[in-house]
Design an enzyme around this catalytic site. Structure first.
Site, PDB file in Angstrom:
ATOM      1  N   GLY A   1      10.236 -23.306  26.725  1.00  0.00           N
ATOM      2  CA  GLY A   1      10.575 -21.900  26.996  1.00  0.00           C
ATOM      3  C   GLY A   1       9.425 -21.195  27.697  1.00  0.00           C
TER       4      GLY A   1
ATOM      5  N   ARG B   1      -3.244 -19.417  36.785  1.00  0.00           N
ATOM      6  CA  ARG B   1      -4.275 -18.847  37.674  1.00  0.00           C
ATOM      7  C   ARG B   1      -5.665 -19.186  37.151  1.00  0.00           C
ATOM      8  NH1 ARG B   1      -6.965 -13.869  37.157  1.00  0.00           N
ATOM      9  NH2 ARG B   1      -7.687 -12.929  39.119  1.00  0.00           N
TER      10      ARG B   1
ATOM     11  N   ARG C   1      13.249 -28.378  29.846  1.00  0.00           N
ATOM     12  CA  ARG C   1      13.229 -29.120  28.582  1.00  0.00           C
ATOM     13  C   ARG C   1      13.674 -30.527  28.960  1.00  0.00           C
ATOM     14  NH1 ARG C   1      12.277 -25.173  24.809  1.00  0.00           N
ATOM     15  NH2 ARG C   1      13.330 -23.173  25.075  1.00  0.00           N
TER      16      ARG C   1
ATOM     17  N   ASP D   1       5.604 -25.896  20.840  1.00  0.00           N
ATOM     18  CA  ASP D   1       5.452 -27.065  19.959  1.00  0.00           C
ATOM     19  C   ASP D   1       5.947 -28.361  20.606  1.00  0.00           C
ATOM     20  OD1 ASP D   1       8.055 -26.103  19.806  1.00  0.00           O
ATOM     21  OD2 ASP D   1       8.318 -26.615  17.698  1.00  0.00           O
ATOM     22  N   GLY D   2       7.035 -28.293  21.377  1.00  0.00           N
ATOM     23  CA  GLY D   2       7.542 -29.495  22.046  1.00  0.00           C
ATOM     24  C   GLY D   2       6.526 -30.027  23.048  1.00  0.00           C
ATOM     25  N   THR D   3       5.861 -29.112  23.730  1.00  0.00           N
ATOM     26  CA  THR D   3       4.846 -29.494  24.723  1.00  0.00           C
ATOM     27  C   THR D   3       3.657 -30.141  24.014  1.00  0.00           C
ATOM     28  OG1 THR D   3       5.566 -27.592  26.003  1.00  0.00           O
ATOM     29  CG2 THR D   3       3.443 -28.555  26.619  1.00  0.00           C
TER      30      THR D   3
ATOM     31  N   THR E   1       4.156 -19.617  24.235  1.00  0.00           N
ATOM     32  CA  THR E   1       5.521 -19.448  23.727  1.00  0.00           C
ATOM     33  C   THR E   1       5.630 -18.046  23.132  1.00  0.00           C
ATOM     34  OG1 THR E   1       7.075 -20.018  21.943  1.00  0.00           O
ATOM     35  CG2 THR E   1       4.810 -20.682  21.601  1.00  0.00           C
ATOM     36  N   ILE E   2       6.769 -17.415  23.339  1.00  0.00           N
ATOM     37  CA  ILE E   2       6.909 -16.069  22.760  1.00  0.00           C
ATOM     38  C   ILE E   2       7.020 -16.138  21.242  1.00  0.00           C
ATOM     39  CG2 ILE E   2       7.964 -15.066  24.822  1.00  0.00           C
ATOM     40  CD1 ILE E   2      10.658 -15.068  23.226  1.00  0.00           C
ATOM     41  N   ASP E   3       7.370 -17.310  20.698  1.00  0.00           N
ATOM     42  CA  ASP E   3       7.660 -17.414  19.255  1.00  0.00           C
ATOM     43  C   ASP E   3       6.420 -17.286  18.370  1.00  0.00           C
ATOM     44  OD1 ASP E   3      10.250 -17.786  19.979  1.00  0.00           O
ATOM     45  OD2 ASP E   3      10.426 -19.839  19.262  1.00  0.00           O
TER      46      ASP E   3
ATOM     47  N   ASP F   1       4.677 -19.566  17.114  1.00  0.00           N
ATOM     48  CA  ASP F   1       4.795 -20.477  15.975  1.00  0.00           C
ATOM     49  C   ASP F   1       3.898 -21.706  16.096  1.00  0.00           C
ATOM     50  OD1 ASP F   1       6.193 -21.481  18.119  1.00  0.00           O
ATOM     51  OD2 ASP F   1       7.909 -22.167  16.960  1.00  0.00           O
TER      52      ASP F   1
ATOM     53  N   ARG G   1      13.146 -19.233  17.133  1.00  0.00           N
ATOM     54  CA  ARG G   1      14.080 -20.306  16.761  1.00  0.00           C
ATOM     55  C   ARG G   1      13.914 -20.724  15.295  1.00  0.00           C
ATOM     56  NH1 ARG G   1      14.540 -24.512  21.160  1.00  0.00           N
ATOM     57  NH2 ARG G   1      12.315 -24.111  21.129  1.00  0.00           N
TER      58      ARG G   1
ATOM     59  N   ARG H   1      27.003  -2.149  14.162  1.00  0.00           N
ATOM     60  CA  ARG H   1      26.935  -2.558  15.558  1.00  0.00           C
ATOM     61  C   ARG H   1      25.857  -3.623  15.663  1.00  0.00           C
ATOM     62  NH1 ARG H   1      30.935  -0.166  15.539  1.00  0.00           N
ATOM     63  NH2 ARG H   1      31.756   1.378  17.017  1.00  0.00           N
TER      64      ARG H   1
HETATM   65  O1  F6P Z   1      10.842 -21.182  22.860  1.00  0.00           O
HETATM   66  C1  F6P Z   1      11.091 -19.875  22.799  1.00  0.00           C
HETATM   67  C2  F6P Z   1      12.556 -19.545  22.731  1.00  0.00           C
HETATM   68  O2  F6P Z   1      12.724 -18.360  23.470  1.00  0.00           O
HETATM   69  C3  F6P Z   1      13.116 -19.406  21.315  1.00  0.00           C
HETATM   70  O3  F6P Z   1      12.785 -18.178  20.716  1.00  0.00           O
HETATM   71  C4  F6P Z   1      14.591 -19.572  21.560  1.00  0.00           C
HETATM   72  O4  F6P Z   1      15.240 -20.030  20.400  1.00  0.00           O
HETATM   73  C5  F6P Z   1      14.613 -20.631  22.621  1.00  0.00           C
HETATM   74  O5  F6P Z   1      13.383 -20.534  23.319  1.00  0.00           O
HETATM   75  C6  F6P Z   1      15.748 -20.495  23.620  1.00  0.00           C
HETATM   76  O6  F6P Z   1      15.693 -21.564  24.484  1.00  0.00           O
HETATM   77  P1  F6P Z   1      16.579 -21.719  25.807  1.00  0.00           P
HETATM   78  O7  F6P Z   1      16.094 -20.698  26.787  1.00  0.00           O
HETATM   79  O8  F6P Z   1      16.343 -23.110  26.256  1.00  0.00           O
HETATM   80  O9  F6P Z   1      17.978 -21.444  25.382  1.00  0.00           O
END
Ligand code: F6P
Length: 315
Positions: free
Chosen positions: A5, A15, A66, A97-99, A120-122, A124, A166, A239
C-alpha cells in the site's frame, strides 16, 4: 523500490535515498512496480533531477504493487537474477509488513544487502514510533470527520466512521482522540457490544451527535456491521462513512516529509556501513535499526493510556 500500500511521504523517501546515494557517488536505479518490477528487471536510472519536485507529492513515482509470486522461492530467485544482471549491490525497500517479510526472505536466501524504510499509513510496524504516511493519513481522515461532525450535529445523528487499518487501530485511535469521538473500536481492544450500548445510554442525555470511529480491522467486521448490531438492540438510526483510500493520498505533512527524509538517508548510510536485513525507524527521536522479521511480526502495542483518555474525554 516502493511496495505494498502506498503512503504519503514515499516520494520524499525516494528523493532522500537518491540524493544521499548520489552525494556518495553511488549509482541509483529506481525499481518500478514493487516486487513485480524487481523480478522483471523494471529499473530506471535515477539522478538528482529525477527526484526534483516530488517531496510534496502523495503516491509513489516508482509505482507500487502487491506481488504474490514474490512469496515463492522461484519468484525471489527471479528477482535476485534480475538484480545481479543489472549490477545491483544493494537495495532499499520502502513499504509495510509484507515488504519487510519479502526483504527478510531475500536476505536469508541470497547474498544481497537490503535495508528498509517503514512506509505504510497503518503504523503497524514494530521498531518505529511512526511509519511514513501515518501522520498524513490521520490528518486527512480528521479533516473529513470534522466536516461530518457538522452535519451530524445539525441532524443530531449518530455516525459510524470506518478508517483504514487492516489489522491495527493506530489510525482509529489517533483520529478518535483528535475528533472527540464518543467511541473508538479497534482490533487491539475487542469491542464489547455491551460497552458501546452502555455508552449510548449514558450519552443520550447530554450529547446530540455521536461519532463512532471504527478501524476496518475491528472484530465487529467494520462500521456497517457494528452499526447494525447496535440497531438490532436499540433501534437506533445511523449513518455510515467509509473513508477508504482517500486516507492513502494527498500531500504529506511536514512530519512525514521529515521522517521520510531522515529514514531514507539512514537506509543509504546503513547499506554503506554494511547493514542488511533491517528496517530503519525512529523511537523517541532516535534512529533505530530493527531486523526485518521483528519489524513485521512483533506486535507494536497501541497506547492504552491514550485509549483510556479518549474514553474519559468523551464522557
Ligand atoms: O496497507 C495499508 C492499507 O491501506 C490498509 O489500511 C488497507 O487495509 C489496505 O492497505 C488496502 O489495500 P488495497 O489498496 O490493496 O485494497
Amino acid at each position: 523500490m516502493t511496495a505494498g500500500g502506498d503512503a504519503p511521504g514515499m516520494n520524499a523517501c525516494i528523493r532522500a535515498v537518491t540524493r544521499v546515494a548520489r552525494h556518495h557517488d553511488i549509482r541509483v536505479l529506481g525499481v518500478e512496480h514493487g516486487f513485480t518490477g524487481l523480478m522483471a528487471g523494471d529499473y530506471t536510472e535515477l539522478i538528482r533531477s529525477s527526484v526534483s519536485n516530488i517531496i510534496q507529492r502523495g503516491g509513489t513515482i516508482l509505482k507500487s504493487a502487491r506481488t504474490p509470486e514474490f512469496q515463492t522461492p522461484e519468484g525471489r530467485k527471479k528477482a535476485y537474477d534480475s538484480m545481479k544482471a543489472a549490477g545491483m549491490d544493494g537495495l532499499v525497500v520502502i513499504g509495510g509488513d509484507g515488504t519487510a517479510r519479502g526483504g527478510a526472505a531475500m536476505c536469508e536466501e541470497f547474498d544481497i544487502p537490503i535495508v528498509g524504510c517503514p512506509g505504510t499509513i497503518d503504523n503497524d510496524l514494530f521498531g518505529t514510533d511512526e511509519t511514513i504516511g501515518f501522520d498524513t493519513a490521520v490528518n486527512t481522515a480528521l479533516e473529513s470527520i470534522d466536516k461530518i461532525r457538522d452535519t451530524a450535529d445539525a441532524f443530531e445523528r449518530t455516525f459510524y466512521i470506518e478508517v483504514m487499518g487492516r489489522t491495527s487501530g493506530f489510525i482509529a485511535l489517533d483520529v478518535g482522540l483528535s475528533c472527540g469521538a464518543e467511541f473508538i473500536a479497534i482490533p487491539e481492544n475487542p469491542t464489547r457490544l455491551e460497552d458501546l450500548l452502555k455508552i449510548f445510554k449514558g450519552l443520550r442525555a447530554t450529547k446530540r451527535s455521536n461519532m463512532i470511529i471504527v478501524a476496518e480491522g475491528d472484530e465487529a467486521g467494520g462500521a456497517m456491521e457494528l452499526a447494525e448490531k447496535v440497531k438490532e438492540q436499540t433501534g437506533m438510526d445511523y449513518r455510515i462513512a467509509i473513508l477508504g483510500h482517500v486516507q492513502r493520498g494527498g500531500s504529506p505533512t511536514a512530519r512525514d516529509r521529515i521522517l521520510a527524509s531522515k529514514l531514507g538517508a539512514a537506509a543509504v548510510e546503513g547499506l554503506i556501513n554494511g547493514q542488511s536485513n533491517i528496517m530503519t525507524g525512529e523511537v523517541n527521536g532516535k534512529l533505530t535499526l530493527t531486523p526485518f522479521i521483528e519489524a513485521a511480526e512483533k506486535k507494536k502495542p497501541v497506547d492504552e493510556i491514550m485509549f483510556e483518555l479518549a474514553k474519559i474525554l468523551a464522557e
